[in-house]
Every structure is written in structure tokens, then in C-alpha cells.
Design an enzyme around this catalytic site. Structure first.
Site, mmCIF file in Angstrom:
data_model
loop_
_atom_site.group_PDB
_atom_site.id
_atom_site.type_symbol
_atom_site.label_atom_id
_atom_site.label_comp_id
_atom_site.label_asym_id
_atom_site.label_seq_id
_atom_site.Cartn_x
_atom_site.Cartn_y
_atom_site.Cartn_z
ATOM 1 C CG PHE A 1 1.930 -8.193 3.117
ATOM 2 C CD1 PHE A 1 1.491 -7.783 1.926
ATOM 3 C CD2 PHE A 1 2.453 -9.154 3.184
ATOM 4 C CE1 PHE A 1 1.414 -8.746 0.708
ATOM 5 C CE2 PHE A 1 2.799 -10.271 2.372
ATOM 6 C CZ PHE A 1 2.010 -9.909 0.945
ATOM 7 C CB ALA A 2 -0.657 -5.888 9.131
ATOM 8 C CE LYS B 1 7.158 -2.560 18.526
ATOM 9 N NZ LYS B 1 8.309 -1.885 18.834
ATOM 10 C CG ASP C 1 2.954 0.566 1.328
ATOM 11 O OD1 ASP C 1 3.412 -0.733 0.844
ATOM 12 O OD2 ASP C 1 3.804 1.260 1.505
ATOM 13 C CG ASP D 1 2.414 2.778 5.957
ATOM 14 O OD1 ASP D 1 2.656 1.703 5.453
ATOM 15 O OD2 ASP D 1 3.265 3.763 5.962
ATOM 16 N N GLY E 1 6.091 12.383 -4.100
ATOM 17 C CA GLY E 1 7.211 13.048 -3.966
ATOM 18 C C GLY E 1 8.313 13.494 -5.125
ATOM 19 C CE1 TYR E 2 12.322 11.747 -5.678
ATOM 20 C CE2 TYR E 2 10.993 10.341 -4.645
ATOM 21 C CZ TYR E 2 12.039 10.848 -4.632
ATOM 22 O OH TYR E 2 13.006 10.847 -3.773
ATOM 23 C CD GLU F 1 9.226 3.184 -3.985
ATOM 24 O OE1 GLU F 1 8.097 2.866 -3.628
ATOM 25 O OE2 GLU F 1 10.015 4.062 -3.849
HETATM 26 C C1 UD2 Z 1 8.357 2.336 0.705
HETATM 27 C C2 UD2 Z 1 7.162 2.082 0.026
HETATM 28 C C3 UD2 Z 1 7.000 0.473 0.087
HETATM 29 C C4 UD2 Z 1 7.943 -0.334 -0.373
HETATM 30 C C5 UD2 Z 1 9.174 0.163 0.602
HETATM 31 C C6 UD2 Z 1 10.754 -0.638 0.090
HETATM 32 C C7 UD2 Z 1 6.191 4.196 0.777
HETATM 33 C C8 UD2 Z 1 4.805 4.778 1.213
HETATM 34 N N1 UD2 Z 1 6.089 2.876 0.616
HETATM 35 O O1 UD2 Z 1 7.856 2.316 2.127
HETATM 36 O O2 UD2 Z 1 5.723 0.185 -0.690
HETATM 37 O O3 UD2 Z 1 8.281 -0.142 -1.765
HETATM 38 O O4 UD2 Z 1 9.532 1.655 0.431
HETATM 39 O O5 UD2 Z 1 11.720 -0.166 0.803
HETATM 40 O O6 UD2 Z 1 6.877 4.805 0.156
HETATM 41 N N2 UD2 Z 1 5.681 -3.745 6.457
HETATM 42 C C9 UD2 Z 1 5.071 -4.746 7.763
HETATM 43 N N3 UD2 Z 1 5.958 -4.660 8.617
HETATM 44 C C10 UD2 Z 1 7.088 -3.903 8.742
HETATM 45 C C11 UD2 Z 1 7.697 -3.454 7.869
HETATM 46 C C12 UD2 Z 1 6.790 -3.291 6.570
HETATM 47 O O7 UD2 Z 1 4.058 -5.034 7.550
HETATM 48 O O8 UD2 Z 1 7.770 -4.111 9.883
HETATM 49 C C13 UD2 Z 1 4.515 -3.759 5.310
HETATM 50 C C14 UD2 Z 1 3.491 -2.773 5.645
HETATM 51 O O9 UD2 Z 1 2.542 -3.169 4.858
HETATM 52 C C15 UD2 Z 1 3.893 -1.383 5.052
HETATM 53 C C16 UD2 Z 1 4.829 -1.998 3.867
HETATM 54 O O10 UD2 Z 1 5.463 -3.165 4.268
HETATM 55 O O11 UD2 Z 1 3.061 -0.719 4.685
HETATM 56 C C17 UD2 Z 1 5.835 -1.102 3.427
HETATM 57 O O12 UD2 Z 1 6.740 -0.858 4.320
HETATM 58 P P1 UD2 Z 1 6.975 0.839 4.834
HETATM 59 O O13 UD2 Z 1 5.632 1.564 4.929
HETATM 60 O O14 UD2 Z 1 7.611 0.569 6.368
HETATM 61 O O15 UD2 Z 1 7.957 1.063 4.071
HETATM 62 P P2 UD2 Z 1 8.578 2.576 3.453
HETATM 63 O O16 UD2 Z 1 7.282 3.725 4.163
HETATM 64 O O17 UD2 Z 1 9.875 2.883 3.205
#
Ligand code: UD2
Length: 302
Positions: free
Chosen positions: A68-69, A72, A160, A162, A184-185, A251
Site C-alpha cells: 500500500f502506498a 506521501k 509495508d 517503506d 525490536g522484541y 498489529e
Molecule cells: C507499524 C507496522 C505496520 C502497522 C502499523 C500499525 C512497522 C515497520 N510497521 O508501522 O505494519 O502494523 O505499525 O500501527 O512497524 N501507509 C501509507 N500511507 C500512510 C501511512 C501508512 O501508505 O500515510 C501504509 C504503508 O504501506 C506503510 C504501512 O501503511 O508502510 C504502515 O504504516 P507505517 O509504516 O507508517 O506505520 P508504522 O511504521 O508505525
């Protein structure tokens, strides 16, 4: 001598490899390579890639990938896809179909794909809450499986965006229900960031849980992944009706699901690292890793 199995006659020489031993396998002794419920935990040097590839050589298998993208996050697509083309089931006879879900189809980069590999774009709405984007993926993956993948794909992996691939990700990752341990865990005691409010459908009591899995990667055979995403998506909605959002959204529900429905294959943190962690001796190779990002610059809300 046993007669050769008809399916193994005259085959790839990779099928003949060093005799495996059960007393001294010569495999890893510094890490656990099996869970208490006898699922493999995949680490480097716990498997023979050439043997596994030879065993799958003639299988006509289709692997669907979802990513998913939205907003940004389109900026991460190029690296994700280009590195997947270098490492994800490369050299196999498998068909690979990437499904990119985005609110900006014009931003999806054009990537040279190998034979049998293709990219499909699915247009989806944007959102001004990142929590809805991350958790909303479960429902969209469920719909994809129901409307397009059944009968057309064998496995699905959900990532994900990123993040980048840095090393082989191949046949060793196939299984019915596959999840990766959070980098991390993996070395900590059971003080995991599960959802602790009993009112939530993601609730875990202090004595509950096995590992802490990261929802940035999961996969497996379609029926297993369908049950996972439909259950997590439904429970997320039930919580929302009660005005609850689990601590780590999808998650948290994912972790509760995997405690009840144990994964049949567990990927070590080699398969889901985070670039900001210092490298550890047990991590001999990093195969896939989340990039360092500035949340304040890329998320639609804080
Ligand atoms: C953590 C988890 C993620 C999800 C999330 C729930 C990691 C690396 N990933 O991510 O899998 O469980 O927690 O809170 O720990 N995305 C978009 N646009 C946005 C926001 C998100 O496309 O504006 C998509 C994208 O594919 C991204 C994914 O959602 O890789 C997860 O979002 P994140 O990476 O910002 O969330 P993060 O790092 O807290």
C-alpha cells in the site's frame, strides 16, 4: 536401498546434497530454529537454498504481493519494487504479481520486471488518518483475495512499503501461515506492546502470547491469510463500534490472532529488520528492512 521416488528420478543435482544428520546437523546452535509448536523459525544456515529451490523447481506457483502506498508513501515504491525484483523469488519459475494499492496511480514508478512478473495497480481512496490506512489494509486484502486471487494465486505476501529487500527471500519462506518476529522484541522478555485493555478484541493478558510479531510482513496460502485478514479486519471494526482503537491498530489484532492461530512458519528478524537498529551477531544477513523515516514529514496526521 529404497527405490527412487518416481518424482525424484533424473532430477536436478541440487536434490543430492550432504547427508543431513539428526545428532549433529551442523546447523545453528546460537538461535532457536523451531517454535514450541514445531514450526520452523527461518534463519540463515538453517536451510539449504539450492535444495529447497530444486524441490520447488517445476511447480507452477503464483505468488501475489500486496503493498500500500497512500499519500506521501508513494515515494517508497521505487526502492521497494526495484529491490524486490533483485531478491524476491528471483530465479524461480514462479509467477509474481505485485498489487500496488494507491490513491495516486500516476505516481507508481515504471519498473523493469523479469519474466513471469507483473504489477497491477489498484486505485483506493486516501485518508487523513494514518491509523485508518494501516488498519484498513486488512479489509482490502480480504476483498482482493475474495474477488481476484482465489483460483488465480497460491500464496500471498503482504508488505509495508517503506522498506527494501537486501538479500534472498525465496522458497524457504513458503508456508500455510507465515509471520515475522519484530526486530525490536526478539531478545526481550514478555513485556510486549500487546493491547492490554480487556474491552478490545485485541486484548492480551500479561501471561498471554508467544512472540511479538510485526505486521509489516505476513503471508502464506490464500485460505490461511484470508482467515487472518478477515478476522483482524472484523475485530478492528468491532472495536471501532465501541470507540476503541487498539494500541498498534492492525498489529495488535494480528498479534492476538497469531497467539490463537499459531503460524506454521516463523521468519526470523533477518526477514524484517529496521535500519535504525545496530547490527547484532546473530543477524548474519539482513534480507528485508524498514527504512528510517521522519513520521512528521510523511504521515497525514500525528
Ligand atoms: C507499524 C507496522 C505496520 C502497522 C502499523 C500499525 C512497522 C515497520 N510497521 O508501522 O505494519 O502494523 O505499525 O500501527 O512497524 N501507509 C501509507 N500511507 C500512510 C501511512 C501508512 O501508505 O500515510 C501504509 C504503508 O504501506 C506503510 C504501512 O501503511 O508502510 C504502515 O504504516 P507505517 O509504516 O507508517 O506505520 P508504522 O511504521 O508505525
Amino acid at each position: 536401498m529404497h527405490p527412487a521416488s518416481p518424482s525424484l528420478t533424473g532430477l536436478d543435482s541440487n536434490l543430492r546434497f550432504d547427508q543431513p544428520h539428526i545428532l549433529n546437523g551442523g546447523w545453528r546452535t546460537d538461535v532457536a530454529a523451531v517454535t514450541p509448536w514445531l514450526a520452523p523459525i527461518v534463519w540463515d544456515a538453517t536451510f539449504d537454498p539450492a535444495l529447497l529451490d530444486a524441490m520447488h523447481k517445476d511447480r507452477k506457483v503464483t505468488v501475489a504481493v500486496t503493498v500500500f502506498a497512500i499519500g506521501k508513501y508513494t515515494q517508497f515504491l521505487k526502492d521497494f519494487l526495484e529491490t524486490a525484483e533483485r531478491h524476491f523469488f528471483v530465479g524461480s519459475t514462479f509467477n509474481i504479481r505485485y498489487y500496488v494499492f494507491t490513491d495516486q496511480p500516476a505516481e507508481v514508478p515504471s519498473i523493469d520486471m523479469g519474466a513471469g512478473r507483473e504489477l497491477v495497480i489498484r486505485s483506493v481512496p486516501g485518508s487523513n488518518r494514518w491509523q485508518e490506512i494501516t488498519a484498513g489494509r486488512m479489509k482490502m486484502i480480504q476483498a482482493l483475495i475474495e474477488t481476484e486471487l482465489r483460483g488465480h494465486a497460491d500464496y500471498i505476501f503482504c508488505f509495508d512499503v517503506d522498506a527494501k529487500f537486501h538479500g534472498r527471500w525465496g522458497t524457504e519462506t513458503l508456508g500455510e501461515l507465515v509471520a515475522a518476529i519484530h526486530p525490536g522484541y526478539y531478545a526481550t522478555e514478555r513485556t510486549f506492546p500487546y493491547e492490554r485493555r480487556p474491552a478490545s478484541k485485541a486484548y492480551m493478558a500479561p501471561e498471554d502470547g508467544d512472540y511479538y510479531y510485526q505486521a509489516a510482513v505476513f503471508g502464506g496460502e490464500l485460505p490461511y491469510v484470508h482467515h487472518l485478514v478477515s478476522t483482524c479486519g472484523h475485530n478492528f471494526e468491532l472495536d471501532a463500534q465501541q470507540g476503541i482503537e487498539a494500541l498498534w491498530q492492525d498489529e495488535s489484532h494480528f498479534n492476538r490472532y497469531l497467539w490463537i492461530h499459531k503460524p506454521t512458519k516463523v521468519l526470523s528478524p533477518e526477514y524484517l529488520w529496521q535500519d535504525f537498529h545496530p547490527r547484532k551477531p546473530e543477524i548474519r544477513i539482513i534480507r528485508f528492512s524498514s527504512v528510517i523515516k521522519d513520521y512528521t514529514k510523511i504521515r497525514p496526521n500525528v
